[in-house]
Structures are given as structure tokens and as C-alpha cells.
Design an enzyme around this catalytic site. Sequence first.
Site, short mmCIF file in Angstrom:
data_model
loop_
_atom_site.label_atom_id
_atom_site.label_comp_id
_atom_site.label_asym_id
_atom_site.label_seq_id
_atom_site.Cartn_x
_atom_site.Cartn_y
_atom_site.Cartn_z
N GLU A 178 6.39 49.64 -21.20
CA GLU A 178 5.26 49.73 -20.27
C GLU A 178 3.99 50.26 -20.94
O GLU A 178 2.92 49.68 -20.76
CB GLU A 178 5.62 50.63 -19.08
CG GLU A 178 6.66 50.06 -18.15
CD GLU A 178 6.17 48.86 -17.36
OE1 GLU A 178 4.95 48.56 -17.37
OE2 GLU A 178 7.00 48.18 -16.74
N THR A 179 4.09 51.35 -21.68
CA THR A 179 2.87 52.00 -22.19
C THR A 179 3.02 52.56 -23.60
O THR A 179 2.26 53.46 -23.97
CB THR A 179 2.43 53.15 -21.26
OG1 THR A 179 3.44 54.19 -21.29
CG2 THR A 179 2.20 52.68 -19.83
#
Length: 274
Positions: A131-132
Amino acid sequence: MTPTISRLALAAFALTASIASAGPALAAVACGSGNFDAWIADFKTEAAAKGISQQAITAGLAGVTLDQSVLSRDRSQKVFSQSFEEFSGRMVPPRMQRGSNMMKQYGSVLSRIEQTYGVPGEVLVAIWGLETDFGVNIGKFPTLRSLATLAYDCRRAEQFRGELMDALRIVQRGDLAPNEMRGAWAGELGQTQFMPSSWMKYAVDFDGNGRRDLLHSAPDVLASTANYLANYGWQRGKDWEPGGPNFAVLQQWNKSEVYAKTVAYFATQLARAP
């Protein structure tokens, strides 16, 4: 979002598949009516009527303006077309070493989370990395501005009006100040990219400091992600690979089969790492 790819950047349906069939709906505040400032004034009245404090409304919406770049991104989304081999080959190997390090660094926290929610640390760290990049790339768009823009626009007004209400509830609850709320262009927040509605439902204060902080607290991030998966039916001790009972839960995290398979593959590689 570069170099990482969030659920929104991965595929249009990552955010919209569950609502695409709903179509436009009648709203208490008419979308696209009049100028944006007039619409915001009406929205503030509606928010107050729904029990959101004047302090949160003022703090969250003071000076908010329309963001044309958000509308441009919303209209230019393309369906994700990479194969699992292409996507996993690009995303997993560069994140393996850091993922293994995170497994060690947060080992005791991940163990407590698995005891509480039944979700293994490998799965949570895989999601976190995809995701990040483990919280490095959470996005820079002002969340309240993005959500107000999309709520004003008529394409998915009802969906984003609800998300904007929940973003104000996050402010009211004291989890974040408005100026802290920056993330992906369509309102995803935090190190595993929760929409505000998911934040309100599933975010937990796992570090015990009195705030549910998915931007800065890794224990809160990981436990909240586990809580999300548990609420979607994660079965303790069961397989997460395609065909296993927990793969369907990964698809609730992201509707893209390629993405869900990549999470499963990354988690399995982490489980096998020394």
C-alpha cells in the site's frame, strides 16, 4: 502514488467496484448545485444536523476549495491491466528485505495482534508494504479538500458525501487534526490506506495512547488492518493463498484479483524468509 501503488492507483474498481452499480442517488445536499462555496455552506448545515460538532465542522471545512486535479484524476482512471506475474514481480522483490526487517522489528506487536484478531503478521506486513512502502508514501492530497470535491461532483456524490461526514467524525473524535489529514487523491488515509468510513468502523488504538492514529502509529496501523480483515471473515489459522478460505477476505480488501494474489504471494514469501 509512486513508487508504490495504492488500491486507487492500482485499479479504478479498487475504490469504485462496490458502488458502481448503485448509480446516482438523491442527496440531501444536491451535488453540483450552485457554486462550490454555497454547496459547502449547505453541507455544513447537514453535518450539524447529523450531530457533528460545530468545532469539527469549522476546523475541517474552513477555507476548503474545489480541487480540479482531483476531478481530473477521477475521470482519467484506467482499468488495471498488468498480469499477476508482472505486478508481483515488480512489487514484491524490492520490498522483501524491508518486509523481513519489519517482521523482526514489530515481532512482539504482530504476535499480540495475531492473538487478538487471528491475522498473521506476514499478511499485515505484505499489505503495509504494497500500500505505502511501509508508511513511506501515504499521499500528499489534503483529505478534506479531496472528499469535498468528490462529494460536490455528481459522479459519486452520495458515496463521497458519506466519506466527508466520516472524515469530520475523525476530527471530532480527536484521532487527527484536519491539517494532518493528507493521503491519496480520493481520500484514502494512513499507512494502509483506509477510507474514512473504514477508519471509523475498524481503526483501533493498539498502542494505548488514546488516539486511533493510522498515519503515525505502526501498532495502530497493523492492528486496524487486522481488525478490518477479521470483520470481513478472516479465519484464524487458515490458508490465505488462492483457493484458501482467507483469500476471499483479501479480495474484500481489494477487488482486484491480481492485487489480492500479490498480497498472498508476498505474505507467503515473508513466512518463508529466514
